[in-house]
Design an enzyme around this catalytic site. Sequence first.
Site, PDB file in Angstrom:
ATOM      1  NE  ARG A 129      18.906  15.497  -1.071  1.00 28.99           N
ATOM      2  CZ  ARG A 129      18.782  14.216  -1.286  1.00 28.99           C
ATOM      3  NH1 ARG A 129      18.643  13.747  -2.527  1.00 28.99           N
ATOM      4  NH2 ARG A 129      18.819  13.336  -0.311  1.00 28.99           N
ATOM      5  N   GLY A 130      22.423  15.044  -0.636  1.00 28.27           N
ATOM      6  CA  GLY A 130      22.746  13.621  -0.488  1.00 28.27           C
ATOM      7  C   GLY A 130      24.261  13.518  -0.400  1.00 28.27           C
ATOM      8  CB  ALA A 131      26.514  12.012   2.149  1.00 23.06           C
TER       9      ALA A 131
ATOM     10  NE  ARG B 260      23.737  20.388   3.425  1.00 21.94           N
ATOM     11  CZ  ARG B 260      22.754  19.494   3.247  1.00 21.94           C
ATOM     12  NH1 ARG B 260      22.582  18.941   2.061  1.00 21.94           N
ATOM     13  NH2 ARG B 260      21.956  19.162   4.232  1.00 21.94           N
TER      14      ARG B 260
ATOM     15  CD  GLN C 243      15.543  16.022   2.225  1.00 22.60           C
ATOM     16  OE1 GLN C 243      14.527  15.969   2.922  1.00 22.60           O
ATOM     17  NE2 GLN C 243      16.640  16.610   2.644  1.00 22.60           N
TER      18      GLN C 243
ATOM     19  CG  ASP D 158      24.020  12.571   5.563  1.00 21.82           C
ATOM     20  OD1 ASP D 158      22.958  12.045   5.937  1.00 21.82           O
ATOM     21  OD2 ASP D 158      24.129  13.226   4.519  1.00 21.82           O
TER      22      ASP D 158
ATOM     23  CG  ASN E  91      20.588   9.074   7.167  1.00 16.76           C
ATOM     24  OD1 ASN E  91      21.168   9.548   6.181  1.00 16.76           O
ATOM     25  ND2 ASN E  91      19.388   8.528   7.066  1.00 16.76           N
ATOM     26  CE  LYS E  92      18.074  15.178   5.572  1.00 16.76           C
ATOM     27  NZ  LYS E  92      18.614  16.543   5.858  1.00 16.76           N
TER      28      LYS E  92
HETATM   29  O1  MRU Z   1      20.133  17.104   3.662  1.00 16.10           O
HETATM   30  P1  MRU Z   1      20.329  16.054   2.606  1.00 16.10           P
HETATM   31  O2  MRU Z   1      19.175  15.883   1.690  1.00 16.10           O
HETATM   32  O3  MRU Z   1      21.643  16.232   1.883  1.00 16.10           O
HETATM   33  O4  MRU Z   1      20.450  14.698   3.445  1.00 16.10           O
HETATM   34  C1  MRU Z   1      20.577  13.471   2.776  1.00 16.10           C
HETATM   35  C2  MRU Z   1      20.583  12.311   3.683  1.00 16.10           C
HETATM   36  O5  MRU Z   1      20.535  12.437   4.878  1.00 16.10           O
HETATM   37  C3  MRU Z   1      20.758  10.968   3.052  1.00 16.10           C
HETATM   38  O6  MRU Z   1      20.063   9.995   3.774  1.00 16.10           O
HETATM   39  C4  MRU Z   1      22.242  10.600   3.038  1.00 16.10           C
HETATM   40  O7  MRU Z   1      23.001  11.646   2.508  1.00 16.10           O
HETATM   41  C5  MRU Z   1      22.507   9.369   2.289  1.00 16.10           C
HETATM   42  S1  MRU Z   1      22.238   9.592   0.561  1.00 16.10           S
HETATM   43  C6  MRU Z   1      22.860   8.262  -0.260  1.00 16.10           C
END
Ligand code: MRU
Length: 347
Positions: free
Chosen positions: A45-47, A88, A195, A236, A246-247
């Site tokens: 996970r993470g963009a 996603r 996370q 994201d 973002n998250k």
């Molecule tokens: O749902 P996730 O864990 O994929 O969400 C991740 C985030 O929101 C991060 O802050 C974002 O992707 C930046 S990661 C460099």
Amino acid sequence: MINTIWWKKGKVYILDQRKLPHKEEVIECKNYHKVTLCIRNMSIRGAPAIGIASAMGLALGAKSIKDRTKDRFFKKLRAIANRFLRTRPTGVNLFWAIDRLLALARKNRKKSLEEIKYILEKEAINILKEDIRLNKRIGKNGLRLINKPASVLTHCNTGSLATGGYGTALGVIRAAFSKGKIKKVFVDETRPALQGARLTTWELVHDKIPAVLLTDNMAGHLMQKGIIDCVIVGADRIAANGDVVNKIGTYTLAVLAKHHHVPFYVAAPSSTVDMKTYKGENVVIEERDPREVLEIQKRRIAPRNIPVVNPAFDLTPHKLVSAIITERGVVKHPSRKKMVSHFSSGD
Ligand code: MRU
């Protein structure tokens, strides 16, 4: 450096983030289908990491296409690409990476199928390497915003695990720590997927960077007490006017930061900037399984018949953002005009 995804001898390997911090288990993906599953269930996970996984997954998928005619090959390649695009919806890096590979395949259409498959494999590996390089540049660019040993608050996980390596917001923190500019990192646990509690703390402990864990509802209290010098988060998708998606919980932090005059910084590669999205409201916010809210680590915490909302991301209007840090530099107080002049030239 922590490796979250790698390519070896025609297979993709993914560190299973669902098991961290308790177990370091690696998932072997022999086919693209397994990679799509890993993205959906958040093993990765993470963009930026999702972008890399989908590029590697598409390259894996290309190798599995047995058709010998170009038309059929390209039809199947697009079908596999669509499978990734449906995993996603919010983070733009996935769409960016898939577009990049498809464009490259089209550009090399005249070459043999074996050559095209090899080109896609190399490009996917290249996206991973490039991401690490860019993150180090983001880290350097972010340094100039931190002038003294600071107490920094961060949300979610934006480190090596969320990227090809080093990280975006956590990359800025890593760079600042190496220059003696970090007093302490305050880590939001980041409900519901945790996370922050599971992954960011794990990375910070690994790097011996002083860190403190808090639950998401404690940030306001700490800011009120003057304990937080700045907030640094990832993104994201960043819209053309500087709005940041973002998250979930990021918006709350930004409002709190504004109220307490705490600078609010967003760090991301320029591939997260989506100039085709006019404003943040146009971004699709992923709604995830209610069980993520009803349970903590598979243990039920609420009665059976309670309805649940579970948006995975939220929108922070650009007016709340003090600066956007990318590998191309820093955009202070982002606006549409500044974003266009900073990101519309070149690729
Ligand atoms: O749902 P996730 O864990 O994929 O969400 C991740 C985030 O929101 C991060 O802050 C974002 O992707 C930046 S990661 C460099």
